[in-house]
Enzyme design. Structure first.
Site, PDB file in Angstrom:
ATOM      1  N   HIS A 665      20.896  27.157  73.620  1.00  0.00           N
ATOM      2  CA  HIS A 665      20.436  27.063  72.091  1.00  0.00           C
ATOM      3  C   HIS A 665      20.934  28.146  71.413  1.00  0.00           C
ATOM      4  CE1 HIS A 665      16.933  24.541  73.857  1.00  0.00           C
ATOM      5  NE2 HIS A 665      17.217  23.926  72.573  1.00  0.00           N
ATOM      6  N   ASN A 666      22.350  28.038  71.098  1.00  0.00           N
ATOM      7  CA  ASN A 666      23.105  29.039  70.452  1.00  0.00           C
ATOM      8  C   ASN A 666      23.736  28.628  69.366  1.00  0.00           C
ATOM      9  OD1 ASN A 666      24.988  27.796  72.034  1.00  0.00           O
ATOM     10  ND2 ASN A 666      25.157  29.052  73.689  1.00  0.00           N
ATOM     11  N   SER A 668      26.846  27.342  69.337  1.00  0.00           N
ATOM     12  CA  SER A 668      27.499  26.118  69.661  1.00  0.00           C
ATOM     13  C   SER A 668      26.696  25.120  69.277  1.00  0.00           C
ATOM     14  CB  SER A 668      28.186  26.332  71.058  1.00  0.00           C
ATOM     15  OG  SER A 668      29.285  27.260  71.195  1.00  0.00           O
ATOM     16  N   HIS A 669      25.510  25.153  69.841  1.00  0.00           N
ATOM     17  CA  HIS A 669      24.506  24.042  69.748  1.00  0.00           C
ATOM     18  C   HIS A 669      24.324  23.821  68.277  1.00  0.00           C
ATOM     19  CE1 HIS A 669      20.894  21.310  69.859  1.00  0.00           C
ATOM     20  NE2 HIS A 669      20.331  22.326  69.423  1.00  0.00           N
ATOM     21  N   ASP A 706      17.689  26.016  64.739  1.00  0.00           N
ATOM     22  CA  ASP A 706      17.371  27.001  66.069  1.00  0.00           C
ATOM     23  C   ASP A 706      17.763  28.284  65.953  1.00  0.00           C
ATOM     24  OD1 ASP A 706      16.302  25.122  67.821  1.00  0.00           O
ATOM     25  OD2 ASP A 706      18.270  24.404  68.746  1.00  0.00           O
ATOM     26  N   ASP A 816      20.183  16.618  66.811  1.00  0.00           N
ATOM     27  CA  ASP A 816      19.549  17.757  67.604  1.00  0.00           C
ATOM     28  C   ASP A 816      20.091  17.344  69.170  1.00  0.00           C
ATOM     29  OD1 ASP A 816      18.464  20.147  68.921  1.00  0.00           O
ATOM     30  OD2 ASP A 816      16.550  19.481  68.474  1.00  0.00           O
ATOM     31  N   GLN A 869      17.815  12.958  83.840  1.00  0.00           N
ATOM     32  CA  GLN A 869      18.568  12.645  82.941  1.00  0.00           C
ATOM     33  C   GLN A 869      18.538  11.249  82.408  1.00  0.00           C
ATOM     34  OE1 GLN A 869      19.258  15.533  81.140  1.00  0.00           O
ATOM     35  NE2 GLN A 869      21.167  14.719  80.881  1.00  0.00           N
TER      36      GLN A 869
END
Length: 922
Positions: A665-666, A668-669, A706, A816, A869
C-alpha cells in the site's frame, strides 16, 4: 379564637325576620313535654341528650364559633335573645346542657361552612367566648353562657368577607376543643373560607399596617387587632413586620414592660432549639441576645409545652437568674406561654417580663395567662402560615437561583474570576453575605489550595468586585476551608468572636466536588451575614442549602472552564502539528519547478489507456508525470481553472504522504489505482454519463485513497487499540486517508479546488469522502448485493443519484483491486507483495497481540497462496467485474484479465495437488 362570627338567635316567634322557628322547639317547656312522653322522666343525662339532639333546633341558620377571649362579667343581655319568659327558659336550658349545645352548634357550623355561602352573607352577629367559672389552664368549665354583640349594631360598611385559614373539621367534634375544657381549637388546618366579621366593642381599633394598636383589647371581648390580623391573613403573610406588631400589642395586652419572642428551630441533630430572640416594649422592637435566665425559662416552656407564671424569678430554684446592675431591669414577675401550631406542636415561645409601674398588680395573674394564651392560639396559626409562606418564597427564590446559575454556567468566560463573579452575584444578595470566597485546588500546586478568589457585592451599586490572590495559610478562612476540604461536609460557624486579625463573625463553607464525589476541587464560603431587625447574624439552613447548590454550579463551571482551556490548548497544538506536517509533506521548490517545467509524455506513451498498465519499470519522475497527464487528458485543469503549478505541488505532496517502508500500500499502488480509474473514465459509457465534478472527485479519491497507510488493516488497528481506532471507530484507516487528503488539499500551494464555488466545493468533498470510504471491503460487501441486482436486471438508471453513487463506489473498489486483472507476470509479482505485507502483519499479531492470525496472514500457510488467490477471485473479484462489464461493456477487459489470472492460479493449485499425490505415492 377571638372575635369570631355567629348569627344572632332569632325570635321564638314565626314572624322573626331572621328565620322561621317553632316556639315549642328549643324551649324548656318543650323539653319537659318530651320527658313526660317517655313515661318515667327519670332517664339518664345521656339519654336526654340524645333525645334532644334528634329534635330540630329552634335556630335554623346559625354558625357558632367559640372564642377563647371571654369576660368574667359578661351579661346575658348581650346574647341577642328577645327578652321574655321563653328567653329565660332557653338560657336556663343552655346552662344545664352546655355539652349538647356545643355539640349541636359544632355540627351546625360545619354544615354551614361546607356549602352555604348564602348563610355566610346573612351572618348577623359576633359573639365572644362564653363566660367560664374556672381558668382555662388545666380545669374544665362548668357552664358556657353565650355572649356577643347584637347584629343590630353592625354598620353595613363592615360587612366584608376577609380570608381565614380555619379548618371546617375543627368544629366537627367537641373533642377538638382543648384538653382543659376551653374553646381552643385542636386542629386549625390551613383551608381558606370566608366569613363576615362584625365590629367588636373592643377599644383596640388599629389596623394591620399600624406599628401599634390604638388601645388595649378588653380581656373579655374580641381582640380587634388580632381579628384584623386574622381577617387580613393574606396581607399579613407578606408583612415582614408581623412579629414586631404582635409583640407591641402583647405588651399592651399584658401590661408588661417588655415581651420577647423566640421561634423554635431544628438543629443538625434533629432536636428542637430556640432561635434568635426578638424583644419589644411599648415603644420599640429590637433583637436581643439571650440571657441565661430567659433562655432557661423559654426552654422549660418549650420542653413542657405548658404556660409558666413566676412571681419572682430570683426566688424560683428552677432558674438561674443573672443579677442586673440596674434595679429597673431586674426580672420579678415572668409569664411565658408556648405558641402552638394546628397539631399542638410548640413552634415558639413568648416571654413577658415585669408588670408596668402604672399597673395595679405587680405580677402576672391567671387572667393574664389566659388572655395571652388565647392570643397565642390565633398567633400560632398565623405564624405557621407565615412560615409556610416564607418557605414557599424561599423555594421559589431557590428555583430562580438554580435556573439563573444553570444559564450562567453555560456561558463562556475569559477567566475563572469573571465566571465566579457572575455566579456569586446571584446568591450574595439573597443570602445577605458580605462577601464570598472560593478556594481553588490545583494538582500542579504543592499547597492544598493554589489560590483564592474573593467576590464582594455592593448592594447600593448592585455591582460585583473580584480579587484573586495566593492563599494565606495563617488566615482563619483558610483554616476553615482546610477543615471543609478534609471533612467534605458543610461547615457553619456562628457568633465567632471578632478580633483585630480576622473580622469574621459568621461563616458557612461547602466543598466543590469534582467528577467523583470523593474528589474535592475547592471550597466556597459565605462570610458575615448582614443583619437587620428581627434577623439573626447566623446563616440559616436555607442559606446552607443555597450554598451547597451554588457549590455544585461552581464545580461545574470550574470543570467546564478547565475543559475549555484544555480544548483550546489541544486546538492550538493541532494547529502547530498541522503546520509542521504541512511543511514535511510539501515538496521542495526544486521538485515542483522540475515537474512544472518537464515535458509530460502522452497517455499512449505511458500506456495509461491500457488496463494492463504496469509501473514496475517507471521512474519516480515518470510516475508523477503520468498523474499530471491523466488530469490533463480529462480536461480537469481547464474545466475547474486549476493552477498548473498547484497541480504539480499537489501530486508531489500526495506522493510524499505514502510511506516508502510499506511493501504494497504505497505510491505505486496509488498510481495503479488512479490509472485504472482513468482508463475506465475514458470509456464511452462512463465518459458520456459522468459529470466533470464526479470525474474530478473520482480521480482525487483514487490517488489519495491509501494516504499514510501503515501496512496493517482496520482489524489490527482496532485490536491493538491504536489512536486511529479511538479517533474514528469503524473504517479507521479510510477516515484517516480522507483527513490526509483534506490536509493536502488545504495546504498552501496545493489548493487545486480553490476555484470551485462553495456548492461545487462541498459536493466534491462529499463525493471524495464517500469514494474513499467505499474502498473498505466491509462497506463493499454491504453495497454489492444491490449493485449486482441492478446489473442482473439491467435497471441501472444514470439519472438516479442513488444509482450513480452506488456506481462510483463500485468503480473505486474495481480500481483498488485491479492488480488481479493485470497480465500474469505483473499479477503474480503484486500478489507476492500483498502476501509479504500480510505475513508481516500476522507476525506482529503473534508477537504483540499473542493471537493466531487468519490464514491469509499466517506465514505458515504460504504454500496455500494459489488456493487463497482462487478463493479471493471467486468471492470478490469475478462477481464485481462481471456486473461492471454488464453495465459498462467497455470495462470487459477487466473481467477477462481476472478470468485469465484465475486459470493460472488454478493451474498452480492443480500442480500442487499432483506434487502432493506423487509425494504420498513415493
Amino acid at each position: 379564637m377571638p372575635c369570631l362570627h355567629t348569627e344572632s338567635l332569632p325570635s321564638l316567634q314565626t314572624e322573626s325576620r331572621y328565620g322561621v322557628a317553632s316556639s315549642r322547639r328549643g324551649s324548656q317547656g318543650s323539653r319537659s313535654k318530651s320527658g313526660k312522653k317517655r313515661k318515667s322522666g327519670e332517664k339518664s343525662t345521656r339519654v336526654e341528650r340524645n333525645e334532644i339532639e334528634k329534635e330540630q333546633c329552634a335556630i335554623t341558620s346559625a354558625a357558632w364559633f367559640f372564642t377563647p377571649l371571654w369576660v368574667p362579667g359578661a351579661k346575658t343581655q348581650r346574647l341577642g335573645f328577645r327578652m321574655g319568659k321563653e328567653s329565660e327558659k332557653v338560657k336556663a336550658w343552655l346552662d344545664d346542657y352546655s355539652d349538647s349545645a356545643r355539640s349541636y352548634f359544632s355540627r351546625s357550623s360545619r354544615n354551614w361552612m361546607n356549602g352555604c355561602a348564602e348563610r355566610a352573607q346573612a351572618a348577623q352577629t359576633l359573639i365572644t367566648e362564653p363566660r367560664s367559672k374556672t381558668t382555662v389552664l388545666g380545669r374544665r368549665r362548668v357552664s358556657h353562657p353565650m355572649s356577643g354583640p347584637s347584629r343590630a349594631l353592625v354598620h353595613p360598611v363592615t360587612m366584608q368577607r376577609p380570608q381565614s385559614c380555619l379548618s371546617v373539621h375543627q368544629t366537627d367534634h367537641p373533642e377538638s376543643l382543648d384538653q382543659g375544657g376551653g374553646h381552643f381549637p385542636r386542629s386549625l388546618q390551613p383551608i381558606h373560607f370566608t366569613f363576615s366579621p362584625c365590629r367588636s366593642r373592643s377599644r383596640c381599633s388599629s389596623f394591620l399596617g399600624s406599628p401599634r394598636p390604638a388601645g388595649q383589647c378588653r380581656r373579655g371581648e374580641s381582640c380587634a387587632f388580632m381579628m384584623q390580623l386574622f381577617s387580613g391573613l393574606i396581607g399579613a403573610l407578606q408583612d415582614k413586620n408581623l412579629h414586631l406588631q404582635v409583640l407591641q400589642h402583647l405588651c399592651e395586652v399584658t401590661e408588661a414592660q417588655r415581651v420577647s419572642l423566640s421561634m423554635t428551630t431544628v438543629d443538625k441533630t434533629g432536636g428542637k432549639c430556640l432561635g434568635p430572640v426578638l424583644q419589644s416594649d411599648a415603644d420599640s422592637v429590637h433583637s436581643n441576645a439571650q440571657t441565661k435566665w430567659n433562655k432557661s425559662i423559654m426552654e422549660y416552656v418549650v420542653r413542657t409545652g405548658r404556660p409558666l407564671t413566676v412571681k419572682d424569678a430570683h426566688e424560683d430554684p428552677r432558674f438561674q437568674v443573672e443579677l442586673y446592675e440596674g434595679e429597673e431591669d431586674r426580672p420579678t414577675s415572668v409569664l411565658s406561654v408556648p405558641v402552638l401550631n394546628h397539631k399542638k406542636e410548640v413552634i415558639g415561645v413568648v416571654l413577658a417580663v415585669n408588670k408596668t409601674r402604672t399597673c395595679a398588680s405587680s405580677f402576672f395573674s391567671e387572667q393574664d395567662e389566659k388572655v395571652l394564651s388565647s392570643h397565642m392560639m390565633l398567633f400560632g396559626l398565623i405564624l405557621e402560615n407565615h412560615q409556610l409562606c416564607e418557605s414557599s418564597e424561599q423555594e421559589n427564590k431557590r428555583n430562580q437561583v438554580l435556573l439563573e446559575l444553570a444559564q450562567l454556567v453555560s456561558h463562556d468566560y475569559p477567566s475563572v474570576d469573571a465566571m465566579l463573579g457572575e455566579l456569586a452575584a446571584v446568591i450574595l444578595p439573597i443570602t445577605k453575605a458580605q462577601f464570598c470566597t472560593v478556594f481553588i485546588s490545583d494538582d500542579s500546586s504543592t499547597r492544598l489550595f493554589s489560590r483564592m478568589v474573593r467576590i464582594e457585592y455592593e448592594e447600593i451599586e448592585c455591582s460585583v468586585h473580584c480579587s484573586s490572590r495566593d492563599c494565606d495559610t495563617d488566615d482563619v478562612s483558610y483554616i476553615y476551608a482546610m477543615h471543609v476540604q478534609n471533612s467534605m461536609e458543610t461547615l457553619n460557624i456562628v457568633n465567632r468572636p471578632i478580633s483585630m486579625v480576622s473580622p469574621i463573625r459568621s461563616l458557612i463553607g461547602a466543598p466543590l466536588r469534582g467528577k467523583q464525589s470523593s474528589n474535592v476541587i475547592g471550597v466556597c464560603q459565605l462570610v458575615n451575614k448582614r443583619m437587620a431587625i428581627a434577623e439573626s447574624e447566623a446563616f440559616s439552613r436555607a442559606d446552607e442549602h443555597l450554598l451547597e447548590d451554588f457549590a455544585v454550579y461552581c464545580a461545574l463551571g470550574l470543570q467546564k472552564f478547565n475543559t475549555q482551556q484544555t480544548a483550546d490548548k489541544t486546538r492550538v497544538r493541532l494547529a502547530v502539528t498541522k503546520e509542521v506536517l504541512s511543511y514535511q509533506i510539501s515538496a521542495s521548490q526544486e521538485e515542483i519547478n522540475e515537474l512544472e517545467e518537464a515535458a509530460i509524455p502522452s497517455a499512449d506513451t505511458l500506456s495509461l489507456l491500457d488496463f494492463g498498465f504496469s509501473d514496475f519499470d517507471m521512474s519516480q519522475n515518470a510516475m508523477t508525470q503520468a498523474v499530471v497527464r491523466m488530469f490533463l487528458d480529462l480536461n480537469l485543469p481547464q474545466e475547474f481553472k486549476i493552477d498548473y503549478k498547484a497541480l504539480c505541488q499537489w501530486v508531489l505532496s500526495v506522493q510524499k504522504c505514502y510511506r516508502s517502508n510499506v511493501v504494497y500500500h504505497n505510491w505505486s499502488h496509488a498510481l495503479r489505482t488512479a490509472q485504472c480509474m482513468f482508463a475506465m473514465l475514458q470509456t464511452k459509457e462512463l465518459k458520456s454519463n459522468l459529470s466533470s465534478l464526479e470525474v474530478l472527485a473520482l480521480m482525487i479519491a483514487s490517488l489519495s485513497h491509501d494516504l499514510d497507510h501503515r501496512g496493517v488493516n482496520n482489524s489490527y488497528i482496532q485490536r491493538s487499540n491504536q489512536p486511529l481506532a479511538q479517533l474514528y471507530g469503524q473504517s479507521s484507516l479510510e477516515h484517516h486517508h480522507y483527513d490526509m487528503c483534506l490536509l493536502i488539499l488545504n495546504n498552501p500551494g496545493s489548493q487545486i479546488l480553490s476555484s470551485l464555488s462553495v456548492n461545487e466545493y462541498m459536493a466534491c468533498l462529499q463525493m471524495i469522502e464517500k469514494n474513499i470510504l467505499a474502498t473498505d471491503l466491509a462497506i463493499f460487501f454491504e453495497k454489492r448485493t444491490k449493485f449486482f441486482k441492478l446489473a442482473e436486471n439491467n435497471s441501472c438508471l444514470w439519472k438516479d443519484e442513488g444509482h450513480r453513487e452506488l456506481l462510483r463506489s463500485m468503480l473505486m473498489t474495481a480500481s483498488d483491486i485491479c492488480a488481479i486483472t493485470k497480465p500474469w507476470p505483473v499479477q503474480k509479482r503484486i500478489a507476492e507483495l500483498v502476501a509479504t505485507e500480510f505475513y508481516a502483519q500476522g507476525d506482529r499479531e503473534k508477537r504483540e497481540l499473542n493471537i493466531q492470525p487468519i490464514d491469509v496472514m499466517d506465514r505458515e500457510n504460504a504454500s496455500r497462496l494459489p488456493q487463497m488467490q482462487v478463493d479471493y477471485i471467486d468471492g470478490i473479484c469475478s462477481p464485481l467485474y462481471e456486473a461492471l462489464a454488464f453495465i459498462c461493456e467497455s470495462c470487459s477487459p477487466l473481467k477477462e484479465g481476472c478470468s485469465k489470472n484465475r486459470k493460472h492460479w488454478q493451474e498452480m493449485v492443480d500442480d500442487r495437488k499432483e506434487d502432493n499425490i506423487k509425494e504420498q505415492e513415493n
